[in-house]
Motif scaffolding. Structure first.
Motif, PDB file in Angstrom:
ATOM      1  N   PRO A  73      66.134  38.081-106.398  1.00 38.29           N
ATOM      2  CA  PRO A  73      67.274  38.987-106.261  1.00 38.29           C
ATOM      3  C   PRO A  73      67.564  39.251-104.779  1.00 38.29           C
ATOM      4  O   PRO A  73      66.642  39.299-103.965  1.00 38.29           O
ATOM      5  CB  PRO A  73      66.816  40.272-106.953  1.00 38.29           C
ATOM      6  CG  PRO A  73      65.682  39.861-107.823  1.00 38.29           C
ATOM      7  CD  PRO A  73      65.050  38.682-107.152  1.00 38.29           C
ATOM      8  N   GLU A  74      68.841  39.396-104.466  1.00 41.58           N
ATOM      9  CA  GLU A  74      69.252  39.643-103.081  1.00 41.58           C
ATOM     10  C   GLU A  74      70.225  40.810-103.021  1.00 41.58           C
ATOM     11  O   GLU A  74      70.840  41.166-104.026  1.00 41.58           O
ATOM     12  CB  GLU A  74      69.931  38.387-102.512  1.00 41.58           C
ATOM     13  CG  GLU A  74      69.042  37.172-102.460  1.00 41.58           C
ATOM     14  CD  GLU A  74      69.792  35.909-102.045  1.00 41.58           C
ATOM     15  OE1 GLU A  74      71.041  35.881-102.102  1.00 41.58           O
ATOM     16  OE2 GLU A  74      69.115  34.932-101.674  1.00 41.58           O
ATOM     17  N   GLY A  75      70.374  41.377-101.840  1.00 34.81           N
ATOM     18  CA  GLY A  75      71.365  42.424-101.599  1.00 34.81           C
ATOM     19  C   GLY A  75      71.158  43.648-102.468  1.00 34.81           C
ATOM     20  O   GLY A  75      70.069  44.204-102.536  1.00 34.81           O
ATOM     21  N   ASP A  76      72.221  44.045-103.170  1.00 36.46           N
ATOM     22  CA  ASP A  76      72.184  45.238-104.015  1.00 36.46           C
ATOM     23  C   ASP A  76      71.242  45.106-105.202  1.00 36.46           C
ATOM     24  O   ASP A  76      70.943  46.096-105.865  1.00 36.46           O
ATOM     25  CB  ASP A  76      73.590  45.561-104.540  1.00 36.46           C
ATOM     26  CG  ASP A  76      74.544  45.990-103.435  1.00 36.46           C
ATOM     27  OD1 ASP A  76      74.066  46.361-102.349  1.00 36.46           O
ATOM     28  OD2 ASP A  76      75.767  45.953-103.672  1.00 36.46           O
ATOM     29  N   LEU A  77      70.796  43.902-105.494  1.00 39.97           N
ATOM     30  CA  LEU A  77      69.905  43.687-106.635  1.00 39.97           C
ATOM     31  C   LEU A  77      68.427  43.863-106.287  1.00 39.97           C
ATOM     32  O   LEU A  77      67.570  43.758-107.171  1.00 39.97           O
ATOM     33  CB  LEU A  77      70.125  42.294-107.229  1.00 39.97           C
ATOM     34  CG  LEU A  77      71.494  42.054-107.841  1.00 39.97           C
ATOM     35  CD1 LEU A  77      71.597  40.622-108.356  1.00 39.97           C
ATOM     36  CD2 LEU A  77      71.791  43.046-108.950  1.00 39.97           C
ATOM     37  N   VAL A  78      68.130  44.121-105.039  1.00 42.01           N
ATOM     38  CA  VAL A  78      66.745  44.354-104.641  1.00 42.01           C
ATOM     39  C   VAL A  78      66.433  45.827-104.938  1.00 42.01           C
ATOM     40  O   VAL A  78      66.519  46.694-104.086  1.00 42.01           O
ATOM     41  CB  VAL A  78      66.510  44.018-103.149  1.00 42.01           C
ATOM     42  CG1 VAL A  78      65.060  44.261-102.772  1.00 42.01           C
ATOM     43  CG2 VAL A  78      66.894  42.579-102.870  1.00 42.01           C
ATOM     44  N   ARG A  79      66.144  46.067-106.219  1.00 46.63           N
ATOM     45  CA  ARG A  79      65.845  47.413-106.722  1.00 46.63           C
ATOM     46  C   ARG A  79      64.746  47.287-107.772  1.00 46.63           C
ATOM     47  O   ARG A  79      64.658  46.280-108.464  1.00 46.63           O
ATOM     48  CB  ARG A  79      67.070  48.042-107.409  1.00 46.63           C
ATOM     49  CG  ARG A  79      68.313  48.047-106.606  1.00 46.63           C
ATOM     50  CD  ARG A  79      69.519  48.700-107.285  1.00 46.63           C
ATOM     51  NE  ARG A  79      69.518  48.869-108.717  1.00 46.63           N
ATOM     52  CZ  ARG A  79      70.628  48.801-109.469  1.00 46.63           C
ATOM     53  NH1 ARG A  79      71.801  48.519-108.918  1.00 46.63           N
ATOM     54  NH2 ARG A  79      70.567  48.994-110.772  1.00 46.63           N
ATOM     55  N   ASP A  80      63.931  48.329-107.881  1.00 45.92           N
ATOM     56  CA  ASP A  80      62.837  48.311-108.860  1.00 45.92           C
ATOM     57  C   ASP A  80      63.331  48.143-110.285  1.00 45.92           C
ATOM     58  O   ASP A  80      62.739  47.402-111.073  1.00 45.92           O
ATOM     59  CB  ASP A  80      62.002  49.590-108.763  1.00 45.92           C
ATOM     60  CG  ASP A  80      61.159  49.649-107.508  1.00 45.92           C
ATOM     61  OD1 ASP A  80      60.938  48.594-106.884  1.00 45.92           O
ATOM     62  OD2 ASP A  80      60.722  50.754-107.143  1.00 45.92           O
TER      63      ASP A  80
END
Length: 100
Positions: A73-80
């Protein structure tokens, strides 16, 4: 939304809307998503639904790359929460083995 609200389970209407939102044009993605819902729909939280919505904003090919682990995942998708749901989607790829 507070933490308690995020952990609330989806109601039947929200689940139905999410299922509709998750329909994809690429069969491979649909298979991942169908198995995901078969395993997890009764326990999906609002937080997980938000993460799944974020993944559904991707193009079919970008989503498939994530599901197959071809890219992280990159950008805004780098979330727990996205990482958790992505793991649930990937695990759903494996068929459920029944005990004899």
């Amino acid at each position: 939304m507070d933490a308690t609200t995020h952990e609330a389970l989806l109601d039947e209407r929200a689940l139905s809307k999410l299922r509709w939102r998750c329909r994809r044009g690429l069969l491979e993605n649909d298979l991942f998503i169908e198995r995901f819902f078969a395993r997890h729909e009764s326990g999906l939280t609002l937080r997980q639904a938000d993460a799944l919505e974020a993944l559904m904003d991707l193009s079919d090919n970008d989503l498939l790359d994530l599901l197959l682990g071809r890219k992280p995942p990159e950008g805004d998708l780098v979330r727990d929460d996205v990482t958790q749901v992505l793991g649930m989607l990937r695990a759903a790829r494996q068929p459920v083995l029944s005990q004899p």
